[in-house]
Design a protein around this motif. Sequence first.
Motif, PDB file in Angstrom:
ATOM      1  N   GLU A 110       0.834  -1.216   0.000  1.00  0.00           N
ATOM      2  CA  GLU A 110       0.000   0.000   0.000  1.00  0.00           C
ATOM      3  C   GLU A 110       0.863   1.258   0.000  1.00  0.00           C
ATOM      4  OE1 GLU A 110      -3.378   0.960   2.877  1.00  0.00           O
ATOM      5  OE2 GLU A 110      -3.600  -1.199   2.468  1.00  0.00           O
ATOM      6  N   THR A 160       2.474   1.909  -3.366  1.00  0.00           N
ATOM      7  CA  THR A 160       1.511   2.501  -4.315  1.00  0.00           C
ATOM      8  C   THR A 160       1.392   4.003  -4.063  1.00  0.00           C
ATOM      9  OG1 THR A 160       0.302   0.433  -4.359  1.00  0.00           O
ATOM     10  CG2 THR A 160      -0.896   2.363  -5.107  1.00  0.00           C
ATOM     11  N   GLU A 161       1.296   4.373  -2.797  1.00  0.00           N
ATOM     12  CA  GLU A 161       1.132   5.778  -2.425  1.00  0.00           C
ATOM     13  C   GLU A 161       2.361   6.602  -2.840  1.00  0.00           C
ATOM     14  OE1 GLU A 161      -1.746   6.652  -1.640  1.00  0.00           O
ATOM     15  OE2 GLU A 161      -1.185   8.759  -1.363  1.00  0.00           O
TER      16      GLU A 161
END
Length: 254
Positions: free
Chosen positions: A12, A15-16
Amino acid sequence: MIIRSEKPSDIEAITEVIKVAFEDHSFSEQTEHFIICDLRTAGALSISLVAEVHGRVVGHIAFSPVTISDGTTNWYGLGPVSVLPEYQGGRIGTAMIDKGITSLKSMGGKGCVIIGLPAYFNRFGFKNYRKLVHEGIPQEVFAAKSFAAWVPNGKVEYHEAFKKLSAIEKDAIADVIIDYCIEGIKLDSGNPVIESLIKKEVIAETIDGKFVMRLSALAKYDSYLGQIAQFRVAEMGRVHKNPILAAIHHGTDA
Ligand SMILES: CC(C)(COP(=O)(O)OP(=O)(O)OC[C@H]1O[C@@H](n2cnc3c(N)ncnc32)[C@H](O)[C@@H]1OP(=O)(O)O)[C@@H](O)C(=O)NCCC(=O)NCCS
């Protein structure tokens, strides 16, 4: 700062970091994070490193295999590489590239290519070679670093994950499809394939003997393109107040 391989729990955050790093870049279509996910799913994320500062992932770099038309193997593509804007300029990019290249060598890599700014990547020993090319990419932004004494000659191709259509490209295709849905083309109605497509309500014959694709069928086969196409046709009908377009829309979607 530490540079280490990605863990499942980093996904996650990675991705950020990628999304934010490429957010305001005009050369980017903001699809870089999708590429990483697709590479990961395909088992083609050969090296995926994160830069961690105080337990937070602030940078990421990926390497994936490339093919070269002369048959050379064990070459990789560097990228994308991303650092959160507030951490840029702090040598994190440099540390990730250096570590990535060291890791590539230790896993038997013979060289690496990059699509990017020469002003940044040349400092890592990447060079432009006239005979090593990537179709569609200007030669000045395509560079290579060989770990051997020679450089391959040929066309380089990145993994399939890099070739996925971006939202902008899908929009362009939707435009082409809309033209096809509205204008229609001549087809041989006696052809069994055409007959079958008519029966399955994928295409419909218009009064001028042309065939148009039904938007509803398009939506069934590719929901994204179908929805875009339906939206665009409805919008065109509204904006241009064109009764013919509206009638065609009604006809093709009935
Ligand atoms: C490109 C990027 C990864 C660089 O990471 P970074 O940690 O900021 O870079 P570094 O601090 O290691 O930079 C090292 C040197 O390169 C220079 N540099 C950094 N980004 C540069 C750029 N875009 N163009 C030219 N030089 C650049 C720095 O000024 C520094 O120069 P110096 O040695 O003279 O001081 C980062 O800026 C980023 O995420 N950018 C957005 C995404 C992107 O463009 N990625 C690259 C394409 S895949």
